[in-house]
Design a protein around this motif. Structure first.
Motif, PDB file in Angstrom:
ATOM      1  N   THR A   8       0.808  -1.221   0.000  1.00 47.36           N
ATOM      2  CA  THR A   8       0.000   0.000   0.000  1.00 47.36           C
ATOM      3  C   THR A   8       0.839   1.268   0.000  1.00 47.36           C
ATOM      4  O   THR A   8       0.297   2.368   0.107  1.00 47.36           O
ATOM      5  CB  THR A   8      -0.935   0.019   1.220  1.00 47.36           C
ATOM      6  N   LEU A  20      -6.234  -3.914   1.076  1.00 46.82           N
ATOM      7  CA  LEU A  20      -6.296  -4.570   2.380  1.00 46.82           C
ATOM      8  C   LEU A  20      -7.512  -5.487   2.479  1.00 46.82           C
ATOM      9  O   LEU A  20      -7.436  -6.572   3.065  1.00 46.82           O
ATOM     10  CB  LEU A  20      -6.303  -3.531   3.499  1.00 46.82           C
ATOM     11  N   ASP A  42      -1.913  -1.152   9.197  1.00 42.24           N
ATOM     12  CA  ASP A  42      -2.124  -2.285   8.295  1.00 42.24           C
ATOM     13  C   ASP A  42      -1.833  -3.595   9.011  1.00 42.24           C
ATOM     14  O   ASP A  42      -2.571  -4.572   8.871  1.00 42.24           O
ATOM     15  CB  ASP A  42      -1.238  -2.184   7.055  1.00 42.24           C
ATOM     16  N   LEU A  46      -4.611  -6.658   9.770  1.00 40.83           N
ATOM     17  CA  LEU A  46      -4.570  -7.895   8.996  1.00 40.83           C
ATOM     18  C   LEU A  46      -3.850  -9.059   9.658  1.00 40.83           C
ATOM     19  O   LEU A  46      -4.150 -10.209   9.363  1.00 40.83           O
ATOM     20  CB  LEU A  46      -3.899  -7.630   7.643  1.00 40.83           C
TER      21      LEU A  46
END
Length: 94
Positions: A8, A20, A42, A46
């Motif tokens: 990203t 994502l 992030d 995740l």
């Protein structure tokens, strides 16, 4: 296995969200995902686990569900050094 290195980094907000979401869907399908990122948000969104590398060395493993973002960032920045330093110069045998 899916390996993503800073996926990203050059994306805008909408594209980042799409990327994502895609990673999240692939993970939910059982695909192994290795995500390299400097974005703690992030990682928290995740990951199940995070390994922090600092100056080429392991500086900590974290369970993302129990570790705070501050703990992870401290390990990234060096505020928390979790590994012994190698001696420099002559002490290292150079």
């Amino acid at each position: 296995m899916l390996l993503l290195d800073e996926p990203t980094a050059a994306l805008g907000f909408e594209q980042t969200t799409e990327a994502l979401d895609l990673v999240d869907r692939l993970r939910d399908r059982g695909l192994g995902v290795l995500l390299i990122s400097h974005d703690p948000g992030d990682v928290k969104a995740l990951a199940d686990r995070a390994a922090v590398l600092r100056l080429g060395r392991n500086n900590g493993f974290f369970d993302v569900n129990t570790a705070s973002q501050e703990q992870i960032v401290s390990s990234i920045t060096g505020a928390t050094e979790n590994v012994p330093r190698r001696p420099a110069g002559r002490e290292a045998g150079w």
